[in-house]
Motif scaffolding. Structure first.
Motif, mmCIF file in Angstrom:
data_model
loop_
_atom_site.group_PDB
_atom_site.id
_atom_site.type_symbol
_atom_site.label_atom_id
_atom_site.label_comp_id
_atom_site.label_asym_id
_atom_site.label_seq_id
_atom_site.Cartn_x
_atom_site.Cartn_y
_atom_site.Cartn_z
ATOM 1 N N SER A 35 30.188 31.967 25.967
ATOM 2 C CA SER A 35 29.316 31.939 26.976
ATOM 3 C C SER A 35 30.268 32.339 28.341
ATOM 4 N N LEU A 36 31.190 31.334 28.496
ATOM 5 C CA LEU A 36 32.283 31.431 29.617
ATOM 6 C C LEU A 36 32.731 32.922 29.737
ATOM 7 N N ARG A 37 33.072 33.532 28.729
ATOM 8 C CA ARG A 37 33.595 34.803 28.704
ATOM 9 C C ARG A 37 32.625 35.955 29.272
ATOM 10 N N ARG A 38 31.463 35.415 29.267
ATOM 11 C CA ARG A 38 30.435 36.348 29.719
ATOM 12 C C ARG A 38 30.073 36.267 31.261
ATOM 13 N N TYR A 39 30.704 35.208 31.796
ATOM 14 C CA TYR A 39 30.270 34.467 33.018
ATOM 15 C C TYR A 39 30.994 35.600 34.127
ATOM 16 N N THR A 40 30.286 36.045 35.197
ATOM 17 C CA THR A 40 30.923 36.639 36.201
ATOM 18 C C THR A 40 30.564 35.981 37.564
#
Length: 281
Positions: free
Chosen positions: A272-277
């Motif tokens: 999920s954190l990889r998806r965060y912008t």
């Protein structure tokens, strides 16, 4: 801005210093939580009263149920009271440490406040999970302990130190399961922005943990044992305390499900954190 958790190997001396640093940070978070709770004393006391009344209603419901039957499966009245007490104890300790923090994750993402937490020189999951402490949860957990002690007295059972120690270990495992699954569900916010409904829906499932596992059969029991292990979380510790644990494999199953939930939760968080912008990007 893409954010991704990283793992860095450190020497033992640095690990010790790191643990002391995190302990200091957590102490500061505790002090902040105490100051905040004492600023709203009426609200603090009101929620304690509400939780005590809710706990009393659950016990009353079970008392009414046992007016029409002597046993639920192999569970007697006071064994079920012990089970309800154990479930309430686990829920309140979980609530004290983690509930508010898990439910606020979606707001951190929506408002962009997560950007600030990502920039702090601490593990992001640590600070998100433990920012606030609900002190009322500890008071309500004390009520649950009193009910469990009374139920054990009615059962004429005196747990050994080993049983009480095992009970606490299993309670920690149950709390870790609740935390891991709720944090995993809260991480859905990275895709949907708002996930409070999902998180609170899981919280409502806590009521299943208050019921004897023998009250369920078939697919329902399998789902809430191996997929969402609600029936393990409080039934196994209560069985151990009441000398009702016929199969010691249940302990291994609870600990194994705890490990699985923690691993899956961490994997889901990293994905999920990889998806965060960033809110500013």
């Amino acid at each position: 801005m893409d954010a991704e958790a990283t793992t860095v190997a450190v020497p033992p001396a640095q690990t010790t210093r790191g643990l002391r640093r995190y302990a200091g940070i957590y102490l500061a978070l505790w002090k902040n939580s105490v100051a905040r709770e004492m600023s709203f004393k009426s609200n603090f006391l009101m929620w304690i009263v509400v939780e005590v009344l809710w706990f009393g209603l659950q016990l009353s419901f079970m008392a009414v149920l046992y007016l029409h039957t002597d046993m639920i499966g192999t569970w007697s009245k006071w064994q079920v009271v012990l089970l309800i007490g154990a479930s309430h104890f686990i829920q309140q300790i979980f609530q004290a440490f983690f509930l508010v923090n898990c439910t606020q994750l979606s707001e951190l993402i929506r408002t962009g406040k997560l950007d600030f937490l990502l920039l702090l020189p601490v593990n992001t999951r640590f600070i998100i999970s433990l920012r606030q402490v609900d002190l009322g949860g500890f008071v309500n957990a004390g009520t649950a302990v009193a009910v469990m002690a009374y139920a054990l007295a009615q059962l004429h059972v005196t747990p050994t130190l080993a049983q009480m120690g095992g009970f606490l270990v299993l309670c920690v495992a149950g709390i870790a399961i609740h935390y891991s699954l709720m944090f995993l569900l809260a991480s859905v916010s990275f895709w949907t922005v708002r996930a409070q409904g999902i998180v609170w829906g899981y919280y409502n499932l806590f009521n299943i943990a208050r019921l004897p596992d023998e009250a369920f059969q078939g697919t329902f029991r399998r789902v809430f044992t191996f997929v969402i292990p609600m029936l393990l979380v409080s039934n196994v510790p209560a069985r151990l305390l009441a000398n009702k644990l016929d199969d010691w494999k249940l302990i291994l199953l609870l600990l194994a499900m705890c490990a699985v939930c923690m691993v899956v939760s961490e994997w889901g968080w990293r994905q999920s954190l990889r998806r965060y912008t960033s809110a500013s990007s």
